[in-house]
Design an enzyme around this catalytic site. Sequence first.
Site, PDB file in Angstrom:
ATOM      1  N   LYS A 192     -10.883 -42.328  21.274  1.00  0.00           N
ATOM      2  CA  LYS A 192     -10.744 -42.548  22.687  1.00  0.00           C
ATOM      3  C   LYS A 192      -9.606 -41.813  23.137  1.00  0.00           C
ATOM      4  O   LYS A 192      -9.637 -41.428  24.247  1.00  0.00           O
ATOM      5  CB  LYS A 192     -10.505 -43.879  22.884  1.00  0.00           C
ATOM      6  CG  LYS A 192     -11.747 -44.841  23.185  1.00  0.00           C
ATOM      7  CD  LYS A 192     -11.647 -46.123  23.771  1.00  0.00           C
ATOM      8  CE  LYS A 192     -13.000 -47.039  24.028  1.00  0.00           C
ATOM      9  NZ  LYS A 192     -12.460 -48.174  24.420  1.00  0.00           N
ATOM     10  N   LYS A 227     -21.588 -45.858  26.600  1.00  0.00           N
ATOM     11  CA  LYS A 227     -21.355 -46.082  28.196  1.00  0.00           C
ATOM     12  C   LYS A 227     -20.595 -44.703  28.599  1.00  0.00           C
ATOM     13  O   LYS A 227     -20.652 -44.456  29.768  1.00  0.00           O
ATOM     14  CB  LYS A 227     -20.429 -47.184  28.400  1.00  0.00           C
ATOM     15  CG  LYS A 227     -20.950 -48.453  28.086  1.00  0.00           C
ATOM     16  CD  LYS A 227     -20.109 -49.755  28.557  1.00  0.00           C
ATOM     17  CE  LYS A 227     -20.624 -50.876  27.663  1.00  0.00           C
ATOM     18  NZ  LYS A 227     -19.600 -52.130  27.573  1.00  0.00           N
ATOM     19  N   LYS A 261     -22.826 -41.391  18.706  1.00  0.00           N
ATOM     20  CA  LYS A 261     -23.207 -42.516  19.137  1.00  0.00           C
ATOM     21  C   LYS A 261     -23.750 -42.857  20.521  1.00  0.00           C
ATOM     22  O   LYS A 261     -23.163 -42.050  21.421  1.00  0.00           O
ATOM     23  CB  LYS A 261     -22.231 -43.403  18.636  1.00  0.00           C
ATOM     24  CG  LYS A 261     -21.924 -44.785  19.611  1.00  0.00           C
ATOM     25  CD  LYS A 261     -20.825 -45.527  18.909  1.00  0.00           C
ATOM     26  CE  LYS A 261     -19.522 -45.609  19.965  1.00  0.00           C
ATOM     27  NZ  LYS A 261     -18.729 -46.775  19.688  1.00  0.00           N
TER      28      LYS A 261
END
Length: 340
Positions: free
Chosen positions: A118, A205, A202
């Site tokens: 992230k 969102k 993956k």
Amino acid sequence: MTSDYQGPDRVFSGVQPTGALHLGNYLGALKKFVALQSDYECLYCIVDLHAITVWQDPAQLKAQTREIAAAYLAAGVDPDVAIIYPQSAVREHMELAWYFNCVARVGWLNRMTQFKDKAGKNSENMSVGLYDYPVLQAADILLYKATQVPVGEDQKQHLELSRDIAQKFNNDFSVPNFFPLPEPLIKGPGARVMSLRDGLAKMSKSDPSDNSRINLTDSADVIVKKFKKAKTDMGVMPAPGDDLSERPEVDNLIGIYAALSEEPREAVIARFEGQGFGAFKPALADLAVEKLSPVTTLMNRYLADPDEIDRILDRGADRARAIAVPIMDDIRKTIGFLGA
Ligand code: TYM
């Protein structure tokens, strides 16, 4: 389960209110939530404290919290059976996270791959909360002495950290088996749903391409279009026993079909063997529409009555607190706080 832990089985899981849920969340988490509720005491949290580790607009946060509640309900979570509530309504999550901050080691957090993914090269500018995210996650689970945690595969490392924290607390305070070592429930074809545009990434969102995922809010038309555009390859549908390691996109679509139809992958492969994607993709899209459209419709019905959602969440928070408060009292006593 730890062999020596004597407490009751209890299930805990959470979803972040950070935007529309996608097929990965549905297959990796929500469907499992529903399957477990009749056999275990289950707490399904909407983890708004985790959500704010990256900036959230306050009005949006509220709306998205209700949306996750509506998704739980629409997927089939029964609020008279399972406990659904927003994390911030039970303050003990935060309190226990602090105690666990003093148990967890910096080296453990430095190994967390989700933070690295992230933060990327920008870790200096991330919130301290984002770095600490997995410690709060351990607190969520252990505040209720939960023994089982249904999640997608991406949460495996966080669950290992929760076990390490539980074990170290038990050792540090000489209270063997005070906390259970929670087991992740990951297995199944929906545990790792990949992007429709890249079989090695993956479904997420945060992927900038909306075509990479099926959202629970997508209409039937959009679902059909997205599967039509899904990346495949020059081949045809595989035969039983074929190695799919070099065909990640095809492997992913078969996994999605199997998870939605609740069949073994082998059965899906046998049915479509040798067919072109022109036949398989529409069949997959039809199946997805058949399974997801009722969820979307119900979700919208729940969202039309936000007061009812709020009542359900208030009641859930009361029930969650009733479990957490005595456990928290024991934790304070164990640590040695005066007046605990
Ligand atoms: P979140 O909101 O990112 O994801 C919610 C759930 O969806 C699963 N998931 C997937 N499963 C299969 N394929 C995918 N592509 C996919 N993407 C997401 C996630 O594994 C998760 O189960 N950290 C948690 C939230 C959390 C939590 C907890 C979970 C906070 N505290 C305590 C369990 C227990 C998360 O990633 O949420």
